[in-house]
Design a protein around this motif. Structure first.
Motif, mmCIF file in Angstrom:
data_model
loop_
_atom_site.group_PDB
_atom_site.id
_atom_site.type_symbol
_atom_site.label_atom_id
_atom_site.label_comp_id
_atom_site.label_asym_id
_atom_site.label_seq_id
_atom_site.Cartn_x
_atom_site.Cartn_y
_atom_site.Cartn_z
ATOM 1 N N VAL A 23 -74.925 -9.566 54.008
ATOM 2 C CA VAL A 23 -75.770 -8.826 54.938
ATOM 3 C C VAL A 23 -75.645 -7.322 54.703
ATOM 4 N N ALA A 77 -71.561 -4.913 60.729
ATOM 5 C CA ALA A 77 -72.706 -5.666 61.256
ATOM 6 C C ALA A 77 -72.627 -5.890 62.766
ATOM 7 N N THR A 92 -78.856 -8.258 61.647
ATOM 8 C CA THR A 92 -79.077 -8.712 60.277
ATOM 9 C C THR A 92 -80.233 -9.668 60.074
#
Length: 194
Positions: free
Chosen positions: A160, A184, A24
């Motif tokens: 994100v 993520a 990210t």
């Protein structure tokens, strides 16, 4: 030992926070300290990334399951109805569902205090202020959570999207903002080819 007992061969092990930052955060965009808030289904963590290094990692007390349970209690219903309300309205309920919002507040206040303690600890150890919060995990997509935290913490809070850095079919692009935050850590591991 657990891997041996399960007849698995480990390809690698990594702290989730490393995977999260890999998927990210652009290293060129990390001149200022950034706090990652990863709200998972059973536990959550905060991590401060600064100057190319992971500086602090802490577990905190709120999870997406805790938020759904609070919603279920406020509605006097089961977890399935609570999940539907949680996904549909998030922190923006109206009319008879206003009690849902107030049910979240004790958890969100406690979470905010935990984050503020990490801000303060990092300031004391480095004299550098956290410049923003990056929100990941299943609860990252709870409507209004980013705005609530930004207002409470007085720093920008961004959700994100690790899928934005990947090539993917165009028909998946509209869903990326919903499915990306919970993925993520997995995307970060894949980027390392673990």
């Amino acid at each position: 030992r657990v891997a041996q007992m399960a007849n698995l061969t480990l390809a690698g092990l990594e702290i989730e926070s490393f995977s999260l930052t890999r998927s990210t955060l652009d290293p060129q965009d990390a001149a200022q300290p950034v706090l990652f808030l990863d709200i998972g289904s059973l536990s959550s963590s905060v991590a401060v990334f600064d100057d190319g290094f992971l500086r602090i990692v802490h577990n905190v007390g709120a999870s997406s399951t805790d938020l759904m349970r609070a919603c279920a209690r406020a509605l006097g219903t089961d977890i399935d109805r609570a999940r539907a309300q949680y996904q549909a309205y998030g922190l923006y309920a109206s009319g008879g569902d206003t009690e849902i919002v107030t049910a979240y507040l004790p958890l969100l206040e406690a979470l905010s205090r935990d984050i503020e303690r990490v801000f303060s600890a990092y300031w004391r150890s480095s004299t550098r202020q956290v410049s923003r919060v990056l929100l990941s995990g299943g609860a990252a997509v709870l409507k209004g959570l980013d705005h609530y935290l930004s207002s409470r913490l007085r720093v920008p809070v961004e959700i994100v999207n690790p899928l934005a850095r990947l090539a993917m079919p165009k028909d998946l692009a509209p869903a990326a903002s919903l499915i990306g935050p919970p993925l993520a850590n997995a995307v970060g591991l894949a980027m390392k080819e673990i």
